[in-house]
Scaffold this active site. Structure first.
Site, short mmCIF file in Angstrom:
data_model
loop_
_atom_site.label_atom_id
_atom_site.label_comp_id
_atom_site.label_asym_id
_atom_site.label_seq_id
_atom_site.Cartn_x
_atom_site.Cartn_y
_atom_site.Cartn_z
N GLY A 128 2.32 2.40 10.73
CA GLY A 128 3.27 3.50 10.56
C GLY A 128 3.97 3.93 11.82
O GLY A 128 4.61 4.98 11.87
N SER A 160 3.25 -1.96 10.49
CA SER A 160 4.70 -2.02 10.75
C SER A 160 5.32 -3.38 10.44
O SER A 160 6.20 -3.85 11.16
CB SER A 160 5.00 -1.59 12.20
OG SER A 160 4.63 -0.24 12.40
N GLU A 179 -5.48 -4.86 10.66
CA GLU A 179 -4.46 -3.84 10.92
C GLU A 179 -4.80 -3.07 12.20
O GLU A 179 -5.61 -2.15 12.17
CB GLU A 179 -4.41 -2.84 9.75
CG GLU A 179 -4.10 -3.47 8.42
CD GLU A 179 -3.54 -2.45 7.45
OE1 GLU A 179 -2.40 -2.62 7.02
OE2 GLU A 179 -4.23 -1.47 7.15
N ASN A 195 0.87 -1.18 0.00
CA ASN A 195 0.00 0.00 0.00
C ASN A 195 0.90 1.23 0.00
O ASN A 195 1.46 1.59 1.03
CB ASN A 195 -0.89 -0.04 1.25
CG ASN A 195 -1.72 1.22 1.42
OD1 ASN A 195 -1.81 2.04 0.51
ND2 ASN A 195 -2.31 1.38 2.59
N LYS A 211 0.10 4.26 -0.35
CA LYS A 211 -0.56 5.44 0.20
C LYS A 211 -0.34 6.64 -0.73
O LYS A 211 -0.29 6.46 -1.93
CB LYS A 211 -0.08 5.69 1.64
CG LYS A 211 -0.15 4.42 2.49
CD LYS A 211 0.01 4.65 3.95
CE LYS A 211 -0.10 3.32 4.69
NZ LYS A 211 -0.06 3.44 6.14
N HIS A 218 -9.56 1.32 4.72
CA HIS A 218 -8.29 1.50 5.44
C HIS A 218 -8.51 2.46 6.61
O HIS A 218 -9.29 3.39 6.52
CB HIS A 218 -7.22 2.04 4.49
CG HIS A 218 -5.85 2.02 5.10
ND1 HIS A 218 -5.42 3.00 5.96
CD2 HIS A 218 -4.84 1.12 5.00
CE1 HIS A 218 -4.19 2.70 6.35
NE2 HIS A 218 -3.82 1.57 5.79
N GLU A 277 -6.85 4.85 7.73
CA GLU A 277 -6.61 6.27 7.43
C GLU A 277 -7.85 6.88 6.77
O GLU A 277 -8.17 8.04 6.99
CB GLU A 277 -5.36 6.42 6.55
CG GLU A 277 -4.09 6.21 7.37
CD GLU A 277 -2.94 5.59 6.62
OE1 GLU A 277 -2.94 5.64 5.37
OE2 GLU A 277 -2.02 5.07 7.28
P1 PGA Z 1 2.73 0.35 7.67
O1 PGA Z 1 1.27 0.57 7.02
O2 PGA Z 1 3.26 -0.93 7.11
O3 PGA Z 1 3.51 1.56 7.22
O4 PGA Z 1 2.56 0.31 9.15
C1 PGA Z 1 0.39 -0.51 6.84
C2 PGA Z 1 -0.89 -0.05 6.22
O5 PGA Z 1 -1.34 1.07 6.53
O6 PGA Z 1 -1.51 -0.76 5.41
#
Ligand code: PGA
Length: 252
Positions: free
Chosen positions: A172, A213, A166, A9, A11, A94, A96
């Site tokens: 992140g 992460s 997640e 992803n 983003k 997601h 976010e």
């Molecule tokens: P990350 O993000 O691996 O940077 O923690 C995962 C995601 O948001 O799908």
């Protein structure tokens, strides 16, 4: 029995020019790895040029969202058919989007049905926030997200979807969940909820990724868990060597 699936992803990262460089670095390495489904999810602007680069490589392409309506006066939105012109997958719900753009279980459900209707494979994200985790309500949250998000799906549609667990506090942050803890949420909460909707047998067929992460260093541990079928990778998917190691770790 379940083919693992690793999706990157990206983003809101990479111009078309930068995306081309990253994909050129990834393709030979990804092609050399079998026994795992591989998916790249660039931003919308890069979807068309990257689709041309991925043709015939066996590497899937995904969008990061779509709108549920098929066309019309929805400024700034992209329809399921527009996504389907270039992509095979789409990330939905997601955290976010839930946190910053008003995504709810109900809108996830609308997008999910629309994505399935055009033949996309949806990757549906669920997971608890830090406050919910600390309050001990993870089970309530993920079960609600599954039940409401997947409302009115047929068993046949259930078999197509991919779930990404997640925990929001792990995204992140560099603070991943532990592999056994993530496996427990997936086995005891997510698959249980899926079994309630689609029956036990189908629940065992649905792939559930871990996300939050994931790194080249911790991927093996997550993928050694019986109920974790790959990963949704954010930050590390922008680093070619790291992403290749993660995909390799998932190969069965
Ligand atoms: P990350 O993000 O691996 O940077 O923690 C995962 C995601 O948001 O799908």
């Amino acid at each position: 029995m379940r083919t693992p699936i690793v999706a990157g992803n990206w983003k809101m990262n990479k111009t078309v020019e930068q995306a081309r460089v990253l994909v050129a670095e990834l393709v030979p390495g990804l092609q050399a790895i079998s026994g795992v489904e591989k998916v790249l999810c660039p931003p919308f602007t890069a979807v068309m040029p990257i689709s041309a680069m991925l043709t015939g490589t066996g590497i899937g392409l995904g969008a990061q969202n779509l709108h549920w309506e098929s066309s019309g006066a929805f400024t700034g939105e992209v329809s399921p058919a527009m996504v389907k012109e270039f992509c095979q997958y789409v990330i939905l719900g997601h955290s976010e989007r839930r946190a910053y753009f008003g995504e709810t279980d109900e809108t996830v459900n609308r997008r999910l049905k629309a994505a399935l209707a055009v033949g996309l494979t949806p990757i549906v994200c669920v997971g608890e926030t830090l406050a919910e985790y600390e309050a001990g309500v993870t089970a309530d949250v993920v079960i609600r997200q599954i039940v409401a998000g997947l409302k009115d799906l047929t068993e046949e549609q259930g078999r197509v979807i991919v779930i990404a667990y997640e925990p929001v506090w792990a995204i992140g942050t560099g603070r991943a969940s532990t592999a056994p803890a993530a496996n427990q949420v997936i086995a005891d909460m997510i698959r249980l909820a899926l079994a309630g909707i689609f029956g036990k047998e189908t629940a065992q067929l649905i792939r559930v990724q871990y996300g939050g992460s994931v790194t080249a260093a911790n991927a093996v541990e997550f993928f050694s868990q019986p109920d974790i079928d790959g990963a949704l990778v954010g930050g590390a998917s922008l680093k070619p060597a790291d992403f290749l190691q993660i995909v390799q770790a998932a190969a069965r």
